[in-house]
Design an enzyme around this catalytic site. Structure first.
Site, PDB file in Angstrom:
ATOM      1  N   GLU A 201       0.832  -1.200   0.000  1.00 50.16           N
ATOM      2  CA  GLU A 201       0.000   0.000   0.000  1.00 50.16           C
ATOM      3  C   GLU A 201       0.866   1.249   0.000  1.00 50.16           C
ATOM      4  O   GLU A 201       1.994   1.243   0.514  1.00 50.16           O
ATOM      5  CB  GLU A 201      -0.896   0.046   1.245  1.00 50.16           C
ATOM      6  CG  GLU A 201      -2.058  -0.912   1.228  1.00 50.16           C
ATOM      7  CD  GLU A 201      -2.935  -0.740   2.460  1.00 50.16           C
ATOM      8  OE1 GLU A 201      -2.506  -0.056   3.405  1.00 50.16           O
ATOM      9  OE2 GLU A 201      -4.041  -1.292   2.467  1.00 50.16           O
ATOM     10  N   GLU A 293      -9.569  -1.605   6.863  1.00 52.57           N
ATOM     11  CA  GLU A 293     -10.109  -2.918   7.191  1.00 52.57           C
ATOM     12  C   GLU A 293     -11.404  -2.741   7.970  1.00 52.57           C
ATOM     13  O   GLU A 293     -11.719  -1.648   8.433  1.00 52.57           O
ATOM     14  CB  GLU A 293      -9.107  -3.736   8.013  1.00 52.57           C
ATOM     15  CG  GLU A 293      -8.763  -3.111   9.354  1.00 52.57           C
ATOM     16  CD  GLU A 293      -7.701  -3.910  10.090  1.00 52.57           C
ATOM     17  OE1 GLU A 293      -7.468  -5.075   9.732  1.00 52.57           O
ATOM     18  OE2 GLU A 293      -7.109  -3.366  11.042  1.00 52.57           O
ATOM     19  N   ASN A 295     -13.384  -4.403  11.283  1.00 52.21           N
ATOM     20  CA  ASN A 295     -13.367  -5.298  12.431  1.00 52.21           C
ATOM     21  C   ASN A 295     -14.798  -5.761  12.686  1.00 52.21           C
ATOM     22  O   ASN A 295     -15.666  -4.961  13.056  1.00 52.21           O
ATOM     23  CB  ASN A 295     -12.808  -4.589  13.657  1.00 52.21           C
ATOM     24  CG  ASN A 295     -11.323  -4.315  13.501  1.00 52.21           C
ATOM     25  OD1 ASN A 295     -10.530  -5.234  13.353  1.00 52.21           O
ATOM     26  ND2 ASN A 295     -10.952  -3.050  13.496  1.00 52.21           N
ATOM     27  N   ARG A 297     -16.658  -7.090  14.887  1.00 51.00           N
ATOM     28  CA  ARG A 297     -16.916  -7.363  16.305  1.00 51.00           C
ATOM     29  C   ARG A 297     -17.050  -6.037  17.032  1.00 51.00           C
ATOM     30  O   ARG A 297     -16.862  -4.962  16.443  1.00 51.00           O
ATOM     31  CB  ARG A 297     -15.751  -8.153  16.910  1.00 51.00           C
ATOM     32  CG  ARG A 297     -14.397  -7.465  16.680  1.00 51.00           C
ATOM     33  CD  ARG A 297     -13.278  -8.135  17.422  1.00 51.00           C
ATOM     34  NE  ARG A 297     -11.970  -7.677  16.985  1.00 51.00           N
ATOM     35  CZ  ARG A 297     -11.401  -6.538  17.336  1.00 51.00           C
ATOM     36  NH1 ARG A 297     -12.047  -5.698  18.132  1.00 51.00           N
ATOM     37  NH2 ARG A 297     -10.191  -6.217  16.907  1.00 51.00           N
TER      38      ARG A 297
END
Length: 646
Positions: A201, A293, A295, A297
């Site tokens: 990246e 990203e 997550n 949760r």
């Protein structure tokens, strides 16, 4: 609504889920490993069941099949995974649902889609979510990856596709260092995740880590605004806040809509976080953020979102998992004030933030903050798990007020029994750049030396420790003050290996004059409170020979046992003497008794501690000169051995 749930976790997050479940009338089942038999989450639960054959996560909290069996045996209808352990394991989700139970979280399909960073980024591009320029392909040939880095333009970031927590991640400034960094990242990724694949990246020069809290019901989703998590050390978050400083309404709307698109693209159900990397070099702009990203949760830092929105995210999790629709729509959600969360860890900051263990001899938080903790005084910080002690969380009407409250809460937090990062957190809260909202992910690394300064130990701190050691903090007439015969007393203490003697002249029950080296500290009791050198006596706690003065985020002193000093200095090996004034608690010697070196001959109680008096050599007891119950002075002979034969 469920009548009973099992919490497949431990520590702070297990306790946090239990608090909401109890408030909703939902019973809870805890699981615990060998190391957690007496843990706080076990005590809080309605039921607790031992799991596994040891303390390691692989032998306890990662045993998915056994967790499911316990849930069924106890009558739990659903399993809450917390964060970590099995919370993002799609195979576990499949197994939970196959057993006829409800997983309180997203579907296995959603977790899989976001589990690998390269696939997730491709999916987000399709959903119209901005993604950092980079290479996310399957060709892992080093030459191909090096060429991709050249195309992207340096500096670049090598990241493990199955990574997390900073593992398998390397920053490369120029092409010369690429090959070595690639090998290192792939090796670490293989060890940590069993998968060596990486992506490349573009590295953002002044990056900020801003994430969006989303919540979905499987079809539609809402966002609960953003959190700034830019204060990081080695890619680990340290202090989080909500909302993000400098955020504009235009960018908040753009990031929120991107987060919702990400959640709806995978049919997300429950609480989740979409993390973005943000270019902070020229202020926050709607075209300056990119997806990192998701997550799938509940996040560690979820409380700051709760405080600015008034939403209990765990309650929402339970309600949506039980079949309810989203409790609120987007236009019903709003931001009120500002919140901070600081992660308090048992770790040795000067030694490179090494995790620490130990028994918490004292633990107290100010009432002005919310402290989400999985431990209590008397609990042990185990080497088996994350050494978090608590999350210290505050809220205020403005960022400045909230930050001031955070500083105050950290200053008033008291931890005894282990080293912590409390002083480091306090230094961060007082950092000029952070106070101004000028933050990026490199702030801690740049100013690390400034942030890890040891607290200044003043003569007043040493005098306070002396007062605690000699029992002079309570000197009322009715506690026997007038019976004291020795108004001149002293004690030897040490701080970080440096020894000193603190001598005191007690001038009545309300005045003491302390001499510590060349410094003099006068202690006066005014209105029932001791004042030392103009400042009030700080709170203190003592466990054994360790005294913690709760000023400067906790300063530890060790009381030096005169027995150790006397033994080291040698002396008459025939005579066992009282090393200080005290009470003879017990005598184990009798005239004519044969003794060995190290045998315990008597116990002396002094300075609120018991001291064993030992034989300095093999020999025979000639006479016993004291009895249990005797009050003796320093140097008083207690037991005499016969003269040693030549």
């Amino acid at each position: 609504m469920f009548d009973k749930i099992l919490i497949a976790n431990r520590g702070e997050i297990a306790c946090r889920v239990m608090e909401t479940a109890r408030a909703m009338g939902v019973k809870t089942v805890a699981i615990y490993s060998d190391a957690d038999r007496a843990a706080k989450h076990v005590a809080m639960a309605d039921e607790a069941v031992h799991i596994g054959t040891g303390s390691a996560p692989a032998d306890s909290y990662l045993l998915g099949d056994e967790i499911i069996a316990i849930a069924k045996a106890t009558g739990a209808k659903a399993i809450h995974p917390g964060y970590g352990f099995l919370s993002e394991n799609p195979e576990f989700v499949d197994a939970v649902e196959a057993a006829g139970l409800v997983f309180i979280g997203p579907s296995a399909d959603a977790i899989r889609k976001m589990g690998l960073k390269d696939a997730a980024k491709a999916l987000m591009e399709e959903a119209g979510v901005p993604v950092v320029p980079g290479y996310h392909g399957k060709n892992q040939d080093p030459e191909h990856l090096s060429g991709a880095a050249d195309t992207i333009g340096y500096p670049v970031l090598i990241k493990a596709v199955a990574g997390g927590g900073g593992k398998g991640m390397r920053l490369v400034e120029d092409p010369k260092g690429f090959d070595e960094a690639l090998k290192s990242a792939q090796g670490e990724a293989t060890t940590a995740f069993g998968n060596p694949d990486v992506l490349i990246e573009k590295y953002i020069q002044q990056p900020r880590h801003i994430e969006v809290q989303v919540f979905g019901d499987g079809t539609t989703a809402v966002h609960l605004f953003e959190r700034d998590c830019s204060l990081q050390r080695r890619h680990q978050k340290v202090i989080e806040e909500a909302p993000a400083p400098g955020m504009t309404e235009e960018m908040r709307d753009a990031m929120g809509r991107a987060g919702v698109r990400a959640a709806e693209a995978i049919g997300y159900k429950g609480a989740g976080t979409v993390e973005f990397i943000v270019d902070g070099s020229n202020g926050l702009r709607p075209d300056g953020f990119w997806f990192m990203e998701m997550n799938t949760r509940l996040q560690v830092e979820h409380p700051v979102t709760e405080l600015i929105t008034g939403v209990d995210l765990v309650e929402w999790q339970l309600r949506v998992a039980s079949g309810e629709s989203l409790p609120k729509q987007q236009d019903e959600l709003m931001i009120t004030g500002h919140a901070f969360e600081a992660r308090l860890y048992a770790e040795d900051v000067p030694k490179g933030f090494l995790p620490a263990t130990g028994t918490l001899t004292h633990l107290q938080f100010p009432v002005s903050c919310r402290a989400d903790s999985g431990v209590r005084a008397g609990d042990t910080i185990s080497p088996w798990y994350d050494p978090m002690i608590s999350k210290v969380i505050v809220h205020g009407p403005t960022r400045a007020v909230a930050l001031s409250r955070l500083s105050q809460a950290l200053a008033e937090t008291e931890v005894g029994g282990t080293v912590t990062n409390l002083a480091f957190l306090g230094a961060l809260a007082a950092h000029e750049g952070f106070s101004a909202g000028d933050v990026d992910t490199g702030l801690i690394a740049r100013d690390l030396d400034q942030l890890v300064q040891a607290p200044m130990v003043k003569p007043e701190h040493k005098a306070a420790a002396g007062m605690q050691a000699l029992g002079l903090t309570n000197t009322d007439w009715d506690t026997g003050f007038t019976l004291w015969s020795d108004m001149h007393r002293s004690v030897h203490l040490s701080h970080q290996g440096e020894e000193y003697e603190a001598m005191v002249e007690v001038d009545g029950p309300d005045r003491q004059i302390w001499a510590i080296g060349e410094a003099q500290v006068v202690a006066n009791r005014i209105g029932g409170a001791w004042v030392l050198g103009g400042d009030r006596l700080p709170p203190m706690a003592q466990a054994g020979n360790t005294i913690t003065v709760f000023d400067g985020y906790g300063i530890q002193f060790e009381v030096i046992d005169p027995l150790d000093r006397a033994s080291a200095a040698g002396g008459d090996m025939n005579l066992i003497e009282a090393p200080m004034p005290g009470l003879v608690k017990a005598v184990f010697a009798e005239a004519g008794q044969k003794v060995k070196e190290g045998d315990r001959l008597a116990i002396l109680e002094a300075m609120k501690m018991e001291h064993s008096l030992l034989a300095a050599r093999d020999g025979t007891v000639a006479e016993v000169l004291a009895a249990a119950g005797d009050q003796v002075e320093a140097g008083a002979a207690l037991v005499r051995l016969e003269e040693a034969e030549d």
